[in-house]
Design a protein around this motif. Structure first.
Motif, PDB file in Angstrom:
ATOM      1  N   UNK A 133       0.451  -1.017  -0.249  1.00  0.00           N
ATOM      2  CA  UNK A 133      -0.307   0.185   0.112  1.00  0.00           C
ATOM      3  C   UNK A 133       0.783   1.132  -0.004  1.00  0.00           C
ATOM      4  N   UNK A 134       2.125   1.389   0.285  1.00  0.00           N
ATOM      5  CA  UNK A 134       2.942   1.919   0.965  1.00  0.00           C
ATOM      6  C   UNK A 134       3.773   2.018  -0.421  1.00  0.00           C
ATOM      7  N   UNK A 135       4.279   2.031  -1.333  1.00  0.00           N
ATOM      8  CA  UNK A 135       4.744   2.098  -2.662  1.00  0.00           C
ATOM      9  C   UNK A 135       4.263   2.910  -3.207  1.00  0.00           C
ATOM     10  N   UNK A 136       5.100   3.842  -3.504  1.00  0.00           N
ATOM     11  CA  UNK A 136       4.970   4.576  -5.065  1.00  0.00           C
ATOM     12  C   UNK A 136       4.452   4.058  -6.314  1.00  0.00           C
ATOM     13  N   UNK A 137       3.930   4.321  -6.535  1.00  0.00           N
ATOM     14  CA  UNK A 137       3.279   4.339  -8.196  1.00  0.00           C
ATOM     15  C   UNK A 137       3.684   5.004  -9.129  1.00  0.00           C
ATOM     16  N   UNK A 138       4.301   4.020 -10.250  1.00  0.00           N
ATOM     17  CA  UNK A 138       4.706   5.138 -11.265  1.00  0.00           C
ATOM     18  C   UNK A 138       3.574   5.574 -12.109  1.00  0.00           C
ATOM     19  N   UNK A 139       3.969   6.498 -13.195  1.00  0.00           N
ATOM     20  CA  UNK A 139       3.062   7.154 -14.093  1.00  0.00           C
ATOM     21  C   UNK A 139       2.845   5.971 -14.930  1.00  0.00           C
TER      22      UNK A 139
END
Length: 302
Positions: A133-139
């Motif tokens: 849940x706290x992993x940044x999501x890429x474009x």
């Protein structure tokens, strides 16, 4: 793995009380409909029109201090909350009875949004038992999530469709989310970070399942030449190329500061998320497109 200890329960209580406040007319700055501008989002900020309109639509809101922090990266849990607030989609899969993601503890602020984003096909999991849940999501992954969740990828992947053709249309009809379905999208979730499980490092080359759980080899190859649109097209992950092509044809992509640079592997910012979600709602005829010439200059036209 994580237990719903007193801190988690306390966090849930805080969320509940603030959510109630947000529904009271004139109630503090967390009421999205009461705040259209933020002190850190100036009138000439590139994504200001997207942020302002989604704030008015009760899709985005700010931090308790009144800021929006548009350049801050968004995590997967926050992205799930935005999706839940912005789109009303039918479930296409279910979590097995009694199952739960091991890194989403009971009572986690975004557990309902995560479950809904997974079951409606917007977000998948890199591991069957973990959501990160706290992993940044890429474009790139943010784009893949919208294309999959909106059903755009189930249409023929443009093998017989020229570049100049009309964008493909969603396969299932959507309804606009009713106001006050308040799941703390975007910035106001920051108050919960002290109570959340530690962030995990993102995989160096995340599979397609990182975004939506699909098989990257299952999609037909698109005929759209992405290099005609993006100078960094060679950096688009293989699993995301078809979805980026579909999003490009649908007019979903907004690139700042350079129109020709997609930056597919960079984390998507809050401002970038506002732009992407806004364009998806425009595509669905759920919201009016922006009229500001300077902002429109960053929209990739199909």
């Amino acid at each position: 793995m994580f237990e719903a200890d007193w801190t988690t329960r306390q966090a849930a209580a805080v969320i509940g009380s603030v959510a109630l406040l947000a529904t009271v007319p004139g109630g503090f700055l967390l009421a999205a409909h009461a705040q259209t501008l933020y002190p850190d989002v100036s009138e000439d900020y590139w994504a200001q029109p997207f942020i302002a309109e989604l704030t008015e639509a009760n899709i985005l809101t700010g931090y308790p201090d009144g800021t929006f922090r548009p350049d801050q990266a968004i995590d997967r849990d926050e992205y799930a909350a935005v999706i839940r607030q912005a789109f009303d989609a039918d479930a296409i899969r279910t979590l097995p009875n009694g199952s739960a993601f091991s890194d989403v503890p009971e009572g986690y602020w975004a557990d309902d949004a995560i479950e809904e984003a997974y079951e409606t096909g917007f977000l998948g999991t890199p591991d069957p038992n973990e959501f990160e849940p706290q992993t940044e999501i890429s474009r790139a992954d943010a784009i893949v999530a919208l294309v999959e969740g909106l059903g755009l990828s189930t249409k023929t992947k443009t093998a017989a469709v020229p570049v100049a053709a009309e964008p493909v249309q969603p396969v299932r009809q959507k309804r606009r989310q009713p106001p006050n379905r308040f799941m703390f999208p975007m910035a106001s979730t920051a108050m919960m970070q002290l109570f959340a499980p530690p962030a995990r490092a993102a995989a160096p080359n995340p599979p397609a399942a990182q975004a939506n759980g699909t098989n990257p080899e299952a999609a037909a190859e698109t005929s759209l030449d992405l290099s005609q649109y993006y100078a960094d097209a060679d950096q688009i992950p293989d699993y995301a190329r078809d979805e980026v092509a579909i999003a490009t044809q649908a007019g979903l992509i907004v690139n700042y500061p350079e129109l020709s640079l997609l930056n597919p592997n960079a984390p998507i910012s809050r401002g970038g998320t506002a732009a992407l979600v806004h364009r998806a709602l425009v595509y669905q005829n759920e919201i009016e497109p922006v009229e500001e010439a300077e902002t429109k200059a960053y929209i990739v036209e199909p």
